[in-house]
Design an enzyme around this catalytic site. Structure first.
Site, PDB file in Angstrom:
ATOM      1  N   CYS A   1      13.352  55.666 -62.344  1.00 36.55           N
ATOM      2  CA  CYS A   1      13.485  57.067 -62.770  1.00 36.55           C
ATOM      3  C   CYS A   1      14.219  57.918 -61.735  1.00 36.55           C
ATOM      4  O   CYS A   1      14.619  59.037 -62.041  1.00 36.55           O
ATOM      5  CB  CYS A   1      12.124  57.664 -63.075  1.00 36.55           C
ATOM      6  SG  CYS A   1      11.177  56.690 -64.240  1.00 36.55           S
TER       7      CYS A   1
ATOM      8  N   HIS B   1      12.486  65.393 -63.019  1.00 39.21           N
ATOM      9  CA  HIS B   1      12.303  64.211 -63.863  1.00 39.21           C
ATOM     10  C   HIS B   1      11.209  64.529 -64.876  1.00 39.21           C
ATOM     11  O   HIS B   1      10.188  65.137 -64.539  1.00 39.21           O
ATOM     12  CB  HIS B   1      11.905  63.016 -62.994  1.00 39.21           C
ATOM     13  CG  HIS B   1      11.526  61.812 -63.795  1.00 39.21           C
ATOM     14  ND1 HIS B   1      12.281  61.369 -64.854  1.00 39.21           N
ATOM     15  CD2 HIS B   1      10.456  60.967 -63.715  1.00 39.21           C
ATOM     16  CE1 HIS B   1      11.705  60.308 -65.387  1.00 39.21           C
ATOM     17  NE2 HIS B   1      10.599  60.044 -64.710  1.00 39.21           N
TER      18      HIS B   1
ATOM     19  N   ASN C   1       9.596  60.245 -71.495  1.00 43.89           N
ATOM     20  CA  ASN C   1      10.174  59.867 -70.209  1.00 43.89           C
ATOM     21  C   ASN C   1      11.312  58.869 -70.447  1.00 43.89           C
ATOM     22  O   ASN C   1      11.067  57.729 -70.846  1.00 43.89           O
ATOM     23  CB  ASN C   1       9.050  59.246 -69.355  1.00 43.89           C
ATOM     24  CG  ASN C   1       9.526  58.790 -67.996  1.00 43.89           C
ATOM     25  OD1 ASN C   1      10.723  58.702 -67.726  1.00 43.89           O
ATOM     26  ND2 ASN C   1       8.582  58.474 -67.133  1.00 43.89           N
TER      27      ASN C   1
HETATM   28  O1  UT7 Z   1       8.600  58.005 -64.321  1.00 47.04           O
HETATM   29  C1  UT7 Z   1       7.412  57.632 -63.694  1.00 47.04           C
HETATM   30  C2  UT7 Z   1       6.593  56.940 -64.727  1.00 47.04           C
HETATM   31  N1  UT7 Z   1       5.256  57.214 -64.943  1.00 47.04           N
HETATM   32  C3  UT7 Z   1       4.572  58.364 -64.799  1.00 47.04           C
HETATM   33  O2  UT7 Z   1       5.003  59.363 -64.340  1.00 47.04           O
HETATM   34  C4  UT7 Z   1       3.163  58.301 -65.282  1.00 47.04           C
HETATM   35  C5  UT7 Z   1       2.210  59.064 -64.434  1.00 47.04           C
HETATM   36  N2  UT7 Z   1       0.875  59.046 -65.009  1.00 47.04           N
HETATM   37  C6  UT7 Z   1       0.523  59.801 -66.070  1.00 47.04           C
HETATM   38  O3  UT7 Z   1       1.317  60.547 -66.603  1.00 47.04           O
HETATM   39  C7  UT7 Z   1      -0.923  59.738 -66.510  1.00 47.04           C
HETATM   40  O4  UT7 Z   1      -1.662  59.003 -65.589  1.00 47.04           O
HETATM   41  C8  UT7 Z   1      -1.098  59.134 -67.939  1.00 47.04           C
HETATM   42  C9  UT7 Z   1      -0.542  60.094 -68.982  1.00 47.04           C
HETATM   43  C10 UT7 Z   1      -0.402  57.795 -68.034  1.00 47.04           C
HETATM   44  C11 UT7 Z   1      -2.560  58.923 -68.230  1.00 47.04           C
HETATM   45  O5  UT7 Z   1      -3.260  60.160 -68.160  1.00 47.04           O
HETATM   46  P1  UT7 Z   1      -4.649  60.286 -67.378  1.00 47.04           P
HETATM   47  O6  UT7 Z   1      -5.101  61.670 -67.558  1.00 47.04           O
HETATM   48  O7  UT7 Z   1      -4.392  59.766 -66.006  1.00 47.04           O
HETATM   49  O8  UT7 Z   1      -5.570  59.337 -68.240  1.00 47.04           O
HETATM   50  P2  UT7 Z   1      -6.324  58.018 -67.781  1.00 47.04           P
HETATM   51  O9  UT7 Z   1      -5.357  56.919 -67.530  1.00 47.04           O
HETATM   52  O10 UT7 Z   1      -7.276  58.367 -66.681  1.00 47.04           O
HETATM   53  O11 UT7 Z   1      -7.127  57.673 -69.069  1.00 47.04           O
HETATM   54  C12 UT7 Z   1      -8.182  58.483 -69.543  1.00 47.04           C
HETATM   55  C13 UT7 Z   1      -8.734  57.863 -70.817  1.00 47.04           C
HETATM   56  C14 UT7 Z   1      -9.017  56.380 -70.702  1.00 47.04           C
HETATM   57  O12 UT7 Z   1     -10.204  56.115 -71.437  1.00 47.04           O
HETATM   58  P3  UT7 Z   1     -11.559  55.754 -70.669  1.00 47.04           P
HETATM   59  O13 UT7 Z   1     -11.236  54.539 -69.866  1.00 47.04           O
HETATM   60  O14 UT7 Z   1     -11.836  56.975 -69.833  1.00 47.04           O
HETATM   61  O15 UT7 Z   1     -12.491  55.535 -71.785  1.00 47.04           O
HETATM   62  C15 UT7 Z   1      -7.859  55.733 -71.409  1.00 47.04           C
HETATM   63  O16 UT7 Z   1      -8.172  54.489 -71.965  1.00 47.04           O
HETATM   64  O17 UT7 Z   1      -7.789  57.999 -71.886  1.00 47.04           O
HETATM   65  C16 UT7 Z   1      -7.584  56.733 -72.491  1.00 47.04           C
HETATM   66  N3  UT7 Z   1      -6.215  56.662 -73.002  1.00 47.04           N
HETATM   67  C17 UT7 Z   1      -5.857  57.120 -74.207  1.00 47.04           C
HETATM   68  N4  UT7 Z   1      -6.549  57.716 -75.189  1.00 47.04           N
HETATM   69  C18 UT7 Z   1      -5.878  58.063 -76.295  1.00 47.04           C
HETATM   70  C19 UT7 Z   1      -5.134  56.164 -72.382  1.00 47.04           C
HETATM   71  N5  UT7 Z   1      -4.054  56.281 -73.177  1.00 47.04           N
HETATM   72  C20 UT7 Z   1      -4.489  56.875 -74.309  1.00 47.04           C
HETATM   73  C21 UT7 Z   1      -3.845  57.263 -75.494  1.00 47.04           C
HETATM   74  N6  UT7 Z   1      -4.578  57.869 -76.451  1.00 47.04           N
HETATM   75  N7  UT7 Z   1      -2.509  57.073 -75.697  1.00 47.04           N
END
Ligand code: UT7
Length: 332
Positions: A117, A257, A287
């Site tokens: 990225c 980004h 993204n």
């Molecule tokens: O270019 C660089 C590339 N990447 C990035 O910049 C990504 C950076 N990270 C992020 O943007 C965030 O970490 C995410 C958007 C990927 C995730 O958000 P988060 O607030 O960190 O959520 P989390 O991973 O802590 O997940 C919270 C919960 C989990 O459930 P449990 O384990 O608490 O029961 C996930 O399983 O949300 C769940 N979850 C979803 N629920 C519904 C994860 N993806 C989804 C989804 N829909 N699509």
């Protein structure tokens, strides 16, 4: 640019995204997710997806043609084509060579650059050196990605985030004091495992087993990447401004980004910027990895948010880990 070096600026800009739109509602039909979750956690409402027959060079060529037209130059005049991508048409030859051939850029050297990225910022830094030193006069930097081809559409942690698109710029000499004023680039390979595509390279060549294990899909530790991103965006922007001898108050426009609105908001807060000075389009595109910054830049320019003489800060971060930022005085 430093003493005795030619100032370099963006003289042409183009972007292109594929037609197919994948909305959050579409994704809700195939994975356990909700529009509310995706919008509140990421800011994304929809993303674009390349057609089955479209490869990353096809997207890049569309953006490249637009950038050449905008610069008012012919492909034959190009000295170098540099393509930033992590989703190349194939491992080799370079996607830059495929674009060179299709454009008919018969006088151009061509190579790819892999910085995920951060690829567009790295591409600007690398491409501009050739112009600054006088080695070349017309360099095309293309950032193009088909993330849809490497995400697992059954993995709700990742497939909601990414989209396809391409942006391109032409770099040429500009008047002293205009164009690209400073860069800050960095990497931290201790975070290499946080975001990767495990198989298909020399470490794990493609095999029946790698396919069965789903190792040709992108994997990501979202929480760790998030923490890294929130810190690095502000750090690198401030460092780059310092290198240019400028303060945050002097920024006219910030093009970050586009990975997550919460990451952008944290950076904007840290830099003390008004939201009016920030371009966000990830609600429409998700993204697009290296293509995010040039597509956002092209939209911001086309909408009239950026005008000649404005001081801009562009920032990228991503797999590697890598990061990069650039301060420029818009010269078009
Ligand atoms: O270019 C660089 C590339 N990447 C990035 O910049 C990504 C950076 N990270 C992020 O943007 C965030 O970490 C995410 C958007 C990927 C995730 O958000 P988060 O607030 O960190 O959520 P989390 O991973 O802590 O997940 C919270 C919960 C989990 O459930 P449990 O384990 O608490 O029961 C996930 O399983 O949300 C769940 N979850 C979803 N629920 C519904 C994860 N993806 C989804 C989804 N829909 N699509």
């Amino acid at each position: 640019m430093g003493a005795n070096l030619q100032s370099v600026g963006i003289t042409g800009l183009g972007a292109w995204v594929p037609e197919q739109v994948i909305t959050n509602q579409n994704l809700m039909q195939t994975i356990d997710t909700s529009d509310e979750w995706i919008v509140t956690r990421t800011g994304i409402s929809e993303r674009r997806k390349a057609a089955a027959h479209e490869a990353v060079s096809d997207l890049g060529i569309r953006a490249a043609r637009a950038a050449l037209a905008d610069a008012g130059i012919r492909a034959e005049e190009l000295d170098l084509i540099l393509v930033a991508t992590i989703t190349p048409d194939m491992l080799f030859p370079a996607t830059a060579c495929l674009i060179q051939q299709e454009l008919g850029a018969t006088g151009a050297a061509a190579f790819d650059l892999s910085a995920a990225c951060s690829g567009f910022i790295y591409g600007l830094a690398v491409g501009s050196q050739f112009v600054a030193t006088g080695m070349y006069r017309k360099v095309l930097v293309v950032a193009t990605e088909t993330m849809s081809k490497v995400v697992n559409w059954q993995d709700r942690n990742t497939c909601i985030l990414f989209g396809d698109g391409a942006g391109a710029v032409v770099l040429q000499p500009v008047e002293e004091g205009w164009g690209l004023l400073s860069f800050d680039l960095g990497s931290d390979g201790t975070g290499a495992d946080l975001l990767k595509l495990p198989a298909g390279g020399s470490r794990k060549p493609a095999s029946l087993e790698t396919v069965q294990n789903g190792e040709h899909y992108l994997t990501m530790n979202g929480n760790e990447v998030f923490k890294f991103a929130v810190k690095i965006m502000g750090d690198t922007a401030l460092k780059c401004l310092q290198k240019a001898g400028l303060s945050t108050e002097e920024i006219d426009f910030f093009v970050p980004h586009q990975a997550n609105t919460r990451i952008i908001e944290a950076a904007v807060k840290r830099l003390g910027l008004s939201n009016k000075k920030v371009y966000v389009n990830l609600d429409k595109y998700g993204n697009m990895s290296s293509a995010s910054v040039p597509v956002a830049l092209a939209e911001a320019v086309n909408k009239g948010f950026i005008k000649k003489g404005d001081l801009l800060v562009l920032v990228g971060f991503g797999a590697g880990l890598t990061w990069g930022s650039c301060v420029l005085k818009w010269s078009k």
